[in-house]
Enzyme design. Sequence first.
Site, PDB file in Angstrom:
ATOM      1  N   ASP A  56      50.492  49.413  39.686  1.00 29.86           N
ATOM      2  CA  ASP A  56      49.824  50.692  39.970  1.00 29.86           C
ATOM      3  C   ASP A  56      50.287  51.212  41.332  1.00 29.86           C
ATOM      4  OD1 ASP A  56      48.209  52.863  39.667  1.00 29.86           O
ATOM      5  OD2 ASP A  56      46.316  51.809  40.027  1.00 29.86           O
ATOM      6  N   ALA A 102      37.587  55.988  43.545  1.00 28.80           N
ATOM      7  CA  ALA A 102      38.773  56.059  42.701  1.00 28.80           C
ATOM      8  C   ALA A 102      38.380  56.218  41.238  1.00 28.80           C
ATOM      9  CB  ALA A 102      39.633  54.819  42.922  1.00 28.80           C
ATOM     10  N   LYS A 145      33.894  46.727  46.361  1.00 25.98           N
ATOM     11  CA  LYS A 145      34.322  47.592  45.267  1.00 25.98           C
ATOM     12  C   LYS A 145      33.292  47.508  44.149  1.00 25.98           C
ATOM     13  CE  LYS A 145      38.439  48.473  42.399  1.00 25.98           C
ATOM     14  NZ  LYS A 145      39.824  48.005  42.134  1.00 25.98           N
ATOM     15  N   ALA A 205      36.010  55.113  49.977  1.00 28.85           N
ATOM     16  CA  ALA A 205      36.990  55.626  49.026  1.00 28.85           C
ATOM     17  C   ALA A 205      36.369  55.610  47.644  1.00 28.85           C
ATOM     18  CB  ALA A 205      38.269  54.775  49.042  1.00 28.85           C
ATOM     19  N   ILE A 244      37.771  54.030  38.525  1.00 23.28           N
ATOM     20  CA  ILE A 244      36.707  53.291  37.839  1.00 23.28           C
ATOM     21  C   ILE A 244      35.732  52.652  38.813  1.00 23.28           C
ATOM     22  CG2 ILE A 244      38.215  52.804  35.872  1.00 23.28           C
ATOM     23  CD1 ILE A 244      38.259  49.868  36.897  1.00 23.28           C
TER      24      ILE A 244
END
Length: 442
Positions: free
Chosen positions: A281, A133, A152, A131, A135
């Site tokens: 979020d 996104a 991440k 994935a 940032i």
Amino acid sequence: MSDLPRKAVTRTVKLAALPLGLAGRATWGLGKRIGGKSAEIVARELQQRTAEQLFRTLGELKGGAMKFGQALSVFESALPEEVAGPYRAALTKLQEAAPPLPAATVHQVLTERLGADWRNLFEEFEDTPAAAASIGQVHRAVWHDGRRVAVKVQYPGAGEALLSDLKQLGRFAGLLGPLIPGMEIKPLIRELRERVAEELDYELEAEAQRTHADAFADDPDVVVPDVVHQGDQVLVTEWMEGTPLSEVIADGTQEDRDRAGQLLAGFLFSGPARTGLLHADPHPGNFRLVTAEDGRTRLGVLDFGTVDRLPGGWPRPIGRSLRMTLDGDAEGVYGHLRAEGFVRDSVALDPDAVLDYLKPIIEPAEADQFTFTRPWLRGQAARITDPRSPAHQLGRQINLPPSYLLIHRVTLSTIGVLCQLGATVRLRDELDTWLPGFANAT
């Protein structure tokens, strides 16, 4: 694309192309109409072309540009169908994916942040991101102890890009309005800018995720992956399989939609009481439907980069105001709103008019269960945003205290997702349980 576009001038040119592109397409559309095409067909083609450019530009830039696009995607339910239709597919893509960074750039970041021997931390590491996104992007991997993990990695220059984008988007806010008719652009950009520092701090994100993972450990309805390792610009968490909420929105069964909606409402309303934090979020890319070993469907929650700190849980004034509105206590709710700063001392409003303004908005809290739909939300948006509407005139005189800004956006975003789902939800049950002052306004 070899790297995240960093130079402010490069990013500014790309963002400026959005409103300029709209003007160019308007001229193209006029030519088409002169050439014989109907206004309806031309308008649809214009919206489709604009939507495609919006996704391509915001997705490639990532940073604040993509963050802005993700926020817009949550609110598409409130837009008229002729506007929302073309944008829906393009903006929804921003909830799950964006053009990825090359493996060489990812390896460089991992070397800088985890050390030259970073590969020894993993049994396996997939270079292709799972994935991408606003940032950072996420890679599947297997930790050295055999656990399947999500890695991440923050984009190089993400902080610079976020600030640059949101600054430029603020300058272009008036021109960007026509891209998403009916959307209040300036307040959205201002609120996103205020959250930049927290969004970039993976230490804060890891702390918030650990807090949620502990609070919801063994919960029958919610699952939060544990944090495995946290470093500067790199965050490793347990991997979580599941069906993204965006897929449930696109083609899920009604049973799955209702279940997802109830779980989402339950998580967002219970979170502050259980953790002292509000997940801030709530776009569909941050949630999964996860099937447990016993066959029960749970809500998987990701991305704790943006939270609101509510150490006492939900503020009691929210519950009190909501209860008094449901009870039809015009004088009570008006006096309460004045005391809390929602109506300034210099403003005088008719309490009955304030009650009439609020009651349609809180309709989901009146019944035992409520079906959230796009038409319902569009009706609410039209009532409040139409300059000819009394609700619009009154709404302009109501103040939103700074401490409620993020709560307000999270609430609206959650309602937007529930309407995208078309879910039937027992919202009042959640309010009775988790919202102080709602069951008893005293």
